[in-house]
Design a protein around this motif. Sequence first.
Motif, short mmCIF file in Angstrom:
data_model
loop_
_atom_site.label_atom_id
_atom_site.label_comp_id
_atom_site.label_asym_id
_atom_site.label_seq_id
_atom_site.Cartn_x
_atom_site.Cartn_y
_atom_site.Cartn_z
N THR A 1 -16.68 6.64 -0.37
CA THR A 1 -17.56 5.69 -1.04
C THR A 1 -16.75 4.66 -1.80
OG1 THR A 1 -17.72 7.03 -3.05
CG2 THR A 1 -19.30 7.50 -1.29
N GLU A 2 -17.44 3.64 -2.27
CA GLU A 2 -16.77 2.58 -3.03
C GLU A 2 -16.18 3.11 -4.33
OE1 GLU A 2 -17.71 -1.92 -4.75
OE2 GLU A 2 -19.23 -0.80 -3.61
N VAL A 3 -16.78 4.17 -4.88
CA VAL A 3 -16.25 4.76 -6.11
C VAL A 3 -14.87 5.36 -5.87
CG1 VAL A 3 -16.63 6.54 -7.87
CG2 VAL A 3 -18.56 5.20 -6.99
N ASP A 4 -14.68 5.93 -4.68
CA ASP A 4 -13.39 6.57 -4.37
C ASP A 4 -12.27 5.55 -4.25
OD1 ASP A 4 -14.56 9.14 -4.19
OD2 ASP A 4 -15.26 8.68 -2.17
N ASN A 5 -12.54 4.43 -3.59
CA ASN A 5 -11.49 3.44 -3.34
C ASN A 5 -12.12 2.05 -3.31
OD1 ASN A 5 -9.28 1.97 -2.52
ND2 ASN A 5 -8.87 3.17 -0.68
N PHE B 1 -3.19 2.12 7.63
CA PHE B 1 -3.63 2.70 8.90
C PHE B 1 -5.09 3.18 8.83
CE2 PHE B 1 0.96 3.42 8.48
CZ PHE B 1 1.40 2.68 9.56
N PHE B 2 -5.50 3.64 7.67
CA PHE B 2 -6.88 4.09 7.48
C PHE B 2 -7.17 4.10 5.98
CE2 PHE B 2 -3.99 7.64 8.26
CZ PHE B 2 -4.03 8.31 7.03
N ARG B 3 -8.45 4.11 5.66
CA ARG B 3 -8.89 4.11 4.26
C ARG B 3 -8.67 5.50 3.66
NH1 ARG B 3 -14.87 2.49 3.86
NH2 ARG B 3 -14.00 0.43 4.25
N VAL B 4 -8.12 5.53 2.45
CA VAL B 4 -7.92 6.80 1.75
C VAL B 4 -8.97 6.95 0.66
CG1 VAL B 4 -5.45 6.82 2.24
CG2 VAL B 4 -6.27 5.80 0.12
N GLY B 5 -9.11 8.18 0.17
CA GLY B 5 -10.18 8.46 -0.78
C GLY B 5 -9.75 8.47 -2.22
N PHE B 6 -8.81 7.61 -2.59
CA PHE B 6 -8.36 7.55 -3.98
C PHE B 6 -7.77 6.18 -4.25
CE2 PHE B 6 -5.16 9.60 -1.32
CZ PHE B 6 -4.07 8.76 -1.49
N VAL B 7 -7.62 5.85 -5.53
CA VAL B 7 -6.96 4.61 -5.94
C VAL B 7 -5.46 4.86 -6.05
CG1 VAL B 7 -6.81 2.85 -7.74
CG2 VAL B 7 -9.03 3.81 -7.12
N TRP C 1 -7.33 8.58 -11.14
CA TRP C 1 -7.29 7.15 -11.44
C TRP C 1 -8.53 6.43 -10.91
CZ3 TRP C 1 -3.04 4.49 -13.77
CH2 TRP C 1 -1.95 5.29 -14.08
N SER C 2 -9.56 7.16 -10.56
CA SER C 2 -10.76 6.52 -10.02
C SER C 2 -11.72 6.15 -11.15
CB SER C 2 -11.44 7.47 -9.02
OG SER C 2 -11.85 8.66 -9.68
N MET C 3 -12.96 5.83 -10.78
CA MET C 3 -14.02 5.52 -11.75
C MET C 3 -13.66 4.36 -12.66
SD MET C 3 -16.19 7.77 -10.75
CE MET C 3 -17.44 7.67 -12.01
N GLY C 4 -13.02 3.33 -12.08
CA GLY C 4 -12.74 2.12 -12.85
C GLY C 4 -11.52 2.17 -13.73
N CYS C 5 -10.67 3.18 -13.57
CA CYS C 5 -9.43 3.23 -14.37
C CYS C 5 -8.54 2.03 -14.10
CB CYS C 5 -8.67 4.52 -14.07
SG CYS C 5 -9.37 5.98 -14.85
N VAL C 6 -8.57 1.54 -12.85
CA VAL C 6 -7.77 0.38 -12.47
C VAL C 6 -8.75 -0.71 -12.03
CG1 VAL C 6 -5.93 -0.51 -11.00
CG2 VAL C 6 -5.92 1.89 -11.70
N PRO C 7 -9.09 -1.65 -12.91
CA PRO C 7 -10.04 -2.71 -12.54
C PRO C 7 -9.50 -3.55 -11.38
CG PRO C 7 -9.72 -2.63 -14.92
CD PRO C 7 -8.68 -1.74 -14.31
#
Length: 699
Positions: free
Chosen positions: A298-302, A401-407, A338-344
Amino acid sequence: MAQTEINWDQQIPLPKLSPFHAKIAVALVALLCFINSYDGDFVFDDSEAIVNNKDLNPATPLNNIWRNDFWGSNLSSNNSHKSYRPLTVLTFRLNYLMAGGLHPVGFHVLNIGLHSLISALMIDMFSILIGGLAYDGNGNRLNHAPKASLLAGLLFAAHPVHTESVAGIVGRADLLCALFFQLSFLTYCKAFRGGRENEEKFSIHWIAVSLLLCAAAMLCKEQGITVLGVNAAFDVLLICNVNVYELSQRLFLRRKAEDVSERVKTGLLIRLALLAMGGASLLYARWRIMGTGPPAFTEVDNPASFAENVFLRIVNYNYYYSLNAWVLLCPWWLCFDWSMGCVPLIKSAFDWRTAWLLLLWCFLIGLISQALCSQDSQRRRTLTLGLVLLVVPFLPACNIFFRVGFVIAERVLYLSSAGYCLLLAYALGHCCGRWSRHKVHYNVGKNLADRGNTSAAIKYYREAVRLHPTYVHAMNNLGNILKERNELVEAEELLAKAVLIQPDFAAAWMNLGIVQNSLKKFKEAEQSYWNAIHFRKKYPDCYYNLGRLYADLNRHLDALNAWRNATVLKPDHSLAWNNMVILLDNTGVRRLLPPGSEDQPKCCQLPWQSGGAVPSLGEAGAGEEALRAVSEAGSRSPRHPGQLQHAATQTGPALQDHTTLRDSTTDCMLQHTHTHTHTHTQVTVHSFQLCTVSILFKK
């Protein structure tokens, strides 16, 4: 491919340990750094991967771990994370079985033990990547970089970025992946027991074992497949000693095929083909197991991967890279999530944070240019392999190469940190080597200068300055020798550069003043002397040279005062005494006497400073008054040469033919000399004072 011992390795300030003792030391450091995590609880992702994962329960069929993902969900499910790590889950199940339930201590202890083992094995990896692969006559592998590999191992063992991987139980996936990654690399190295001379003769069996261990690393975490890239780089750079930059130039310029074939041996092409086929097979198998579909995040993940603007998406990805680099370089702020908006998100090219990614790429480009284009083959190989070990294991997490599930996830840096530690150890080792080399040249130059061989000393001082362009002590000594050889212009340049680098270098300021005085730059010389005195309050030699400058400018009172300060600070400063006597003799006493100096210490005051009457030389009766002054000075302070000498010098010019005064003064000085015969220095000084008194009466 076999290399001689690395020169700069010897300059690293660490003991030269045997491989066994080096591994024990590194393992202990790793243990001490993370032992405090043994009593932690199940936290964050541990809840889903361990506490709520039914695959850990011995009652659950063992076959389930081969069909489910890391979190216990079936891989065919749309909700599956698609992370296939059955070997890691198997170790969790063993922990559960051995402890008889979910007791976190056993899980944490195994993580700490794995990190210690991995840190110890890093000694072998680093020694090969830095020093090359070579064997002795008995087939034992030689370590040509014992101190550098130990330093890199210690840095890896203690790096704070490993906190999440070691203290978090789910970080075991990274630990097991790293362990099999190492074993795959070390096994690949075993395929070349014959060394470079027999590079065409390699063991295909060990390469096959290496591929199997790579598969095991992938079954612990997907990142494990990147070991194939490291193995290939090792083969190209160390086994075959290929200069990638030169080879690319040959291909680009379309040289003859035989020119290229000289650089690329048949054996290398076969091995690279084996690695490529093995890697392709593993990826295909992994794709089939995953269910031919990527995981759904989801967008929250990355959030960056969902940005509509491709340019901003790339900018944010690069900003994430710079944050990962900063965490490696300065692990001050660490976070398990580092998810949930930690890195704007960066939403504009004018965001100030874009400066960080520009800085990162400038640094990387500079490092890559050194790695590819350096004339030093050992530097070229070490830097390239360090960059490979830094970058290649990070590729699965880079969103390319592919989308990952974290920032940002610090645990994915576990293997990449090994490359960083290798590069850091190389940099520190070279700094130590450069410092040692210029220090050695400085010491040899100083020794030669002390023995009077200034020509050879100049050579070594110049080399010390070349190796270390800010070595101010070498500049000062070299400038001093050039000053004595009357090479004043170069001496001034060196000394001016020394004080520019180190503004509080008092000796260099004084020497610069001497050179400027010789060049008739009197104003600059005076300022240099005062700068020296400003940074070193008690500097009698500088006061003496300042007095010489004032004497050259006919500023007699200033000269007398400067020499008086020199003698106050150093009562046995013979040159200052001599110049004071000559100045007083040539110009007369009364009009040059400075005003009373009540602030001077009593032990350093001359008769005219402590209220004694000063006779007017040349007047009637001055001889008797002067004689009384000499006698009074001797009776007041029989151990103070300054008072005796001044009393003598102020009477001398007026009574050149007064035999009684001369004899009395001489006897007085002789008596003072004989009372201080206990040291060679004092006898010399007092003898000098006796000579100056005698000179005054010769006219």
